[in-house]
Design a protein around this motif. Structure first.
Motif, short mmCIF file in Angstrom:
data_model
loop_
_atom_site.label_atom_id
_atom_site.label_comp_id
_atom_site.label_asym_id
_atom_site.label_seq_id
_atom_site.Cartn_x
_atom_site.Cartn_y
_atom_site.Cartn_z
N ILE A 71 0.84 -1.21 0.00
CA ILE A 71 0.00 0.00 0.00
C ILE A 71 0.87 1.26 0.00
CG2 ILE A 71 -1.66 1.33 1.36
CD1 ILE A 71 -2.85 -1.32 2.31
N ALA A 72 1.92 1.25 0.81
CA ALA A 72 2.91 2.33 0.85
C ALA A 72 2.26 3.71 0.99
CB ALA A 72 3.80 2.29 -0.40
N ASP A 114 -7.57 -2.82 -0.98
CA ASP A 114 -8.07 -4.15 -1.31
C ASP A 114 -7.36 -4.72 -2.53
OD1 ASP A 114 -10.13 -6.17 -0.56
OD2 ASP A 114 -10.81 -5.82 -2.61
N ARG A 115 -7.08 -3.85 -3.52
CA ARG A 115 -6.33 -4.31 -4.70
C ARG A 115 -4.93 -4.77 -4.29
NH1 ARG A 115 -8.45 0.26 -7.15
NH2 ARG A 115 -6.44 1.33 -7.11
N LYS A 116 -4.28 -3.99 -3.43
CA LYS A 116 -2.93 -4.35 -3.00
C LYS A 116 -2.95 -5.64 -2.17
CE LYS A 116 -0.68 -1.19 -5.07
NZ LYS A 116 0.25 -1.58 -6.15
N ALA A 117 -3.95 -5.80 -1.31
CA ALA A 117 -4.08 -7.04 -0.55
C ALA A 117 -4.33 -8.21 -1.49
CB ALA A 117 -5.22 -6.92 0.46
N ALA A 122 -5.39 -11.87 -0.56
CA ALA A 122 -6.12 -11.45 0.62
C ALA A 122 -7.08 -10.33 0.23
CB ALA A 122 -5.16 -10.98 1.72
N GLY A 123 -7.95 -9.95 1.15
CA GLY A 123 -8.88 -8.87 0.90
C GLY A 123 -9.21 -8.15 2.19
#
Length: 505
Positions: A71-72, A114-117, A122-123
């Motif tokens: 996410i950064a 959510d996209r990064k997870a 994962a979500g």
């Protein structure tokens, strides 16, 4: 508790030095209050949401460090356990279309997270307590790899001196023990901040305490823990028990728990900071080099670092916060009552209801807390946590004769509190379109007697009736919840049950 602390042991002199510094900090706060050094009204509010990470099967994923790396963003931080994240939304001025702006910011931030997870299979799930959590998920080895969490766990465990007992009796009963504070991580909440002047602080805090039960009744979203159906909002008893530094003997003596509703209405913010020092021993006696009184003598603004740190280890449902922005000190009321979720629209509706309601109640000529015993407000809070949208609450009777009457939470909200919230949002300058949309969500929950907790429980029981085992029903409920959460329609519109046929046998 967001400050970095360094893990290490404390000796006896550390605690005495810290206690002395706390007293100097409290004196510094008194001087700041007397000198009227605090920021003027800016109508500023802020929002934090704690989140869960799950896999496609609905089970928790211990991946927050890896997800945060992707996410950064400074908007996202660790929380207590490896399946937790927190998102922080920058302060906004209450007024105009602020709630629509907040909703859009949250949609953008959570969709990105959510996209990064998703890159790690994962979500993001926004829920009060993840129904699929197992006792083996909530152990000290699954705490986030951050010094302050390890140190906090070590100190609370040492203060208690024995295993923590989790004993919650609701629809079913949970009775188990834990060797660490890790079960606290099951509790994921929304924190609503409101910056207030010292003169208005007591009225806003008292108002927030008075309506905490109504917030829970319409917003409950935590009916399950460790496979048991408990209270409609199980976070408060779980949080209290999993951070309880008191062995049974101290509980029997009436020693106050660190997770606390409180015991009286207040007359100033100083009352709460003073109680925190008088009633609660230090958990993290880490001293800053600043001398707050010397800073004040030189015309500066002290950080009051020890006071801020200690305040973060007393878990009031409405917490006083001291902060500094652009070199000017300010006070905030942090409302920690609400669970996360179910959807962004629901979260913003809960926020609009709260901000409108506390504004209106704080400005009443005959405030509700002058007519409602504090003990009744505390009992209301417990009743709302146990029964959610079906709760019955004690409330001051209208009219000349006064006294208390018992009323359905939904009737109280619909007939008395929603009109007050509308008045309060108008006073903030919130546009009618925002006001009507989000208060309308609360009204519909009352009309349908539906919230996140009632949906979870009804869907779980529907799955059981269709032949799933308890664990499979909880997992299926969680997966369906996640789907509907991401679609974004408010929870009162969600169809009960699972969309796919459920195999029997």
């Amino acid at each position: 508790m967001g400050e970095k602390v360094v893990a290490g042991g404390f000796d006896l002199s550390d605690r005495q030095r810290y206690r002395d510094k706390l007293r100097r900090c409290l004196t510094g706060l008194e001087r700041l209050l007397a000198q009227k050094r605090f920021d003027r009204p800016q109508n500023l509010m802020g929002l934090e949401i704690e989140l869960n990470l799950t896999g496609g099967d609905g089970m928790p994923k211990m991946l927050n460090a890896q997800v945060l790396e992707r996410i950064a963003s400074r908007d996202f931080q660790t929380e207590l356990a490896m399946f937790n994240l927190e998102v922080n939304i920058a302060p906004h001025r209450l007024g105009g279309r602020v709630f629509d702006r907040l909703a859009e910011e949250l949609r953008t931030s959570l969709a990105y997270a959510d996209r990064k997870a998703g890159e790690l299979d994962a979500g993001i799930v926004m829920i009060g307590i993840l129904p699929t959590l197992d006792r083996d998920d909530l152990i000290s080895s699954n705490l986030s790899d951050v010094d302050r969490y390890a140190l906090l766990n070590e100190q609370i465990v040492a203060a208690r001196g024995e295993d923590f007992v989790l004993d919650i009796e609701g629809v079913e009963r949970l009775n188990c023990t834990s060797k660490s504070i890790a079960p606290e991580a099951a509790c994921t909440s929304v924190q609503l901040h409101l910056q207030v002047t010292p003169d208005r602080f007591a009225d806003v805090w008292n108002a927030a305490q008075a309506v905490a039960a109504a917030q829970i009744a319409v917003g409950a979203n935590s009916p399950f823990l460790f496979g048991r159906e408990l209270w409609r909002e199980s976070r408060p008893p779980l949080f209290q028990q999993s951070t309880d530094t008191r062995p049974p003997e101290l509980q029997a003596q009436g020693v106050r728990p660190r997770t606390w509703f409180g015991e009286r209405w207040i007359t100033s913010a100083h009352d709460l900071f003073d109680e925190n020092l008088r009633f609660f021993p230090a958990l993290l006696p880490i001293c800053d080099e600043e001398d707050p009184l010397e800073v004040l003598d030189a015309g500066g603004v002290p950080k009051l670092a020890e006071l801020v740190l200690h305040n973060g280890t007393v878990y009031r449902w409405n917490r006083p916060v001291y902060g500094i922005a652009d070199g000017v000190p300010h006070l905030r009321v942090e409302n920690r009552v609400l669970p996360a979720g179910p959807t962004i629209t629901d979260v913003i509706a809960n926020a609009a209801f709260y901000y409108g309601l506390v504004r209106a109640l704080a400005e009443e000529s005959r405030p509700v807390w002058t007519r409602l015993p504090f003990e009744a407000a505390a009992a209301n809070f417990d009743a709302a946590c146990k029964d959610g949208i079906e709760a019955r609450l004690e409330w001051p009777r209208r009219g000349r004769y006064g006294g208390l009457t018992q009323v359905d939470a939904v009737s109280l909200v619909r007939d008395e509190l929603l009109p007050l919230a509308e008045t309060g949002l108008e006073a903030w300058g919130v546009e009618p379109a925002d006001r009507d949309l989000y208060l309308g969500v609360i009204e519909e929950r009352c009309r349908r007697r539906a919230n996140g907790a009632s949906w979870q429980a009804a869907t779980f029981h529907r799955a059981l009736e269709a032949g799933l085992s308890r664990d499979a029903a909880l997992a299926a409920t969680t997966r369906r919840y996640s789907q509907l959460m991401h679609l974004g329609d408010p929870v009162h519109t969600w169809p009960v049950g699972l969309p796919e046929p459920v195999p029997t046998g």
